[in-house]
Design an enzyme around this catalytic site. Structure first.
Site, PDB file in Angstrom:
ATOM      1  N   GLU A   1     -36.042  44.827  16.913  1.00 16.13           N
ATOM      2  CA  GLU A   1     -36.019  44.942  15.435  1.00 16.13           C
ATOM      3  C   GLU A   1     -35.295  46.114  15.165  1.00 16.13           C
ATOM      4  OE1 GLU A   1     -37.675  47.220  13.318  1.00 16.13           O
ATOM      5  OE2 GLU A   1     -39.109  47.860  15.032  1.00 16.13           O
TER       6      GLU A   1
ATOM      7  N   CYS B   1     -41.477  54.627  15.192  1.00 15.34           N
ATOM      8  CA  CYS B   1     -40.639  54.608  16.197  1.00 15.34           C
ATOM      9  C   CYS B   1     -39.730  55.541  16.951  1.00 15.34           C
ATOM     10  CB  CYS B   1     -39.506  53.838  15.501  1.00 15.34           C
ATOM     11  SG  CYS B   1     -40.139  51.813  15.301  1.00 15.34           S
TER      12      CYS B   1
ATOM     13  N   GLU C   1     -38.235  51.353   7.649  1.00 15.87           N
ATOM     14  CA  GLU C   1     -39.353  50.847   6.722  1.00 15.87           C
ATOM     15  C   GLU C   1     -38.997  51.426   5.370  1.00 15.87           C
ATOM     16  OE1 GLU C   1     -43.385  51.984   7.790  1.00 15.87           O
ATOM     17  OE2 GLU C   1     -42.654  51.991   9.798  1.00 15.87           O
TER      18      GLU C   1
END
Length: 472
Positions: free
Chosen positions: A165, A280, A169
């Protein structure tokens, strides 16, 4: 052998990636039944809540779930049934950085990935396409395939795909509706390419074909780490320049604007700040560092490590600037920290700069008021406890107060620190804030959010990232 026409999807993991991604797939593919499973009963209950009090805050997500839930989108803790009936299974579980053992502090902890993979092998009685959605190190798919093949039942075939992905966010739903690209990695065998086509057909329901990229399995796995490393590198680069700006009298906004006009560079990810956060960037760079060291590439590892080091330096530098500006001591002084999420439009606090800043202020014996419009108070306490494991929570609560509004947080404070770029902080009544603060009243803008000139006219002493000293 022709590509499988997928009619039922199972997603293992109802977190920040699996939940929104598969909710959008359900919305865009009403002919496919999508079941998102998780062993966390409370999380599944939140996804199923009658008033849509979802466990994740993401603009637009509630609307997607409202349209699809109960039609062809389901949330459950019954993992086995969902695995058994699915044609395609997304593995979207957490892969945190290891806290102990080999590679601690750098390598990804693949325990949840392995547990999910073993569960699929134990339960499945028919062939499946298994898609790794979690961010994983290179060649994880190979390990998954080994586990599945060693434990599979007769006539059960597993094809492994990588489908990382690339969501941001705060804009995840927009990103899913109109992605820059969808990346699918597969083995370059006839079976692997057929499995790849099956997943491509699902995304093809709403994503233009030219935006669906198909590559080799290992390239796909590395591309995710590489993308996050490159984005984080830009942030650390502009933050390094912000330190030079503060020392020379240059303005980082003007510098970033000027270099962003170069078409080879572009304007995105050139906003200086108190540092990047989120689940991440740091995790993936440290993963890349560990991978490089494992491949005996120490210079490559040191290069990427510096991106994280610069981010930590930026946070330390900012908290030191607060102390220096407040006459070299903040002992007993009240500091209002506005924002606790790692960025606006999310409730995610992982690796948030606010956690580091508050910890630094605590060690300086300051009193800290915290306000965030989205983050649950329980989450803030949990994060502060994790950041200072040797300090009892009761002691933390003596220094830190959680507030219900920005105005309440700023009352009787000596300084306001903007740690998250929530839009409402731009629009609060700064004159009322000033009236309720001790004087001189200081504002430290860690997100280049407020109008320093306007605040200075009110009476504030304003210090901004990437600009020299206080605005007089």
């Amino acid at each position: 052998m022709a590509p499988v026409k997928v009619s039922k999807i199972c997603c293992i993991g109802a977190g920040y990636v699996g939940g929104p991604t598969c909710a959008v797939i359900a919305l865009k593919c009403p002919h496919i039944k999508v079941t998102i499973v998780d062993l966390n009963q409370a999380r599944v209950d939140a996804w199923n809540s009658p008033d849509f009090a979802l466990p994740i805050y993401e603009p637009g997500l509630e609307d997607v779930v409202r349209q699809a839930r109960g039609r062809n989108l389901f949330f459950s803790t019954n993992v086995d049934d969902a695995i058994e009936e699915a044609d395609l299974i997304f593995v979207s579980v957490n892969t945190p950085t290891k806290k102990s053992g080999v590679g601690a502090g750098f390598a990804a902890d693949l325990n949840y990935v392995e547990l999910a993979t073993r569960r699929i092998a134990a339960v499945a009685t028919s062939s499946k396409i298994v898609v790794e959605k979690s961010t994983v190190p290179c060649r994880t798919a190979e390990s998954m395939r080994t586990i599945l093949e060693a434990n599979s039942k007769p006539n059960c075939r597993f094809d492994i795909l990588s489908n990382p992905e690339f969501l941001a966010e705060g804009t995840a739903i927009t990103d899913l509706f109109g992605p820059d690209r969808v990346l699918i990695g597969s083995l370059q065998t006839p079976e692997g390419l057929d499995a790849c086509q099956s997943l491509k057909d699902i995304y093809g329901n709403w994503v233009p074909e030219e935006r669906i990229l198909t590559v080799g399995l290992w390239s796909s796995e590395l591309s995710k780490l590489a993308a996050n490393a490159m984005l984080a590198q830009r942030i650390s680069s502009v933050n390094a320049l912000s330190a030079i700006c503060e020392a020379t009298g240059a303005n980082i906004d003007e510098v970033a604007h000027a270099i962003g006009y170069d078409s080879r560079i572009g304007p995105k990810f050139l906003k200086a700040s108190v540092g990047f956060g989120g689940s991440c960037f740091q995790k993936d760079i440290l993963n890349l560092v560990y991978l490089s060291e494992s491949l005996h590439l120490p210079e490559v590892a040191a290069y990427w490590r510096q991106v994280v080091d610069m981010n930590e330096y930026q946070k330390r530098r900012f908290s030191k600037r607060v102390v220096d500006t407040l006459f070299n001591t903040i002992t007993g002084k009240r500091i209002a920290v506005l924002g606790f999420a790692f960025k606006a439009d999310t409730g995610d606090t992982r690796e948030s700069a606010a956690i580091t800043l508050i910890k630094d202020f605590q060690s300086e014996k300051a009193l800290v008021n915290v306000y965030d419009p989205q983050v649950e108070h329980e989450q803030i306490w949990a994060d502060l406890q994790e950041a200072s494991p040797l300090v009892p929570l009761d002691s933390i609560k003596k220094q830190v107060t959680l507030c219900k509004s920005a105005l309440e947080a700023c009352k009787n404070a000596e300084a306001v620190v903007i740690a998250t770029e929530w839009k409402e902080f731009k629009e609060i009544d700064w004159e009322a804030v000033y009236a309720g603060m001790n004087k001189p009243a200081f504002v430290f803008d860690g997100r280049l959010l407020v109008d320093a000139e306007k605040l200075t006219k009110i009476g504030f002493k304003v210090t901004t990232i990437g600009r020299p000293s206080s605005v007089a």
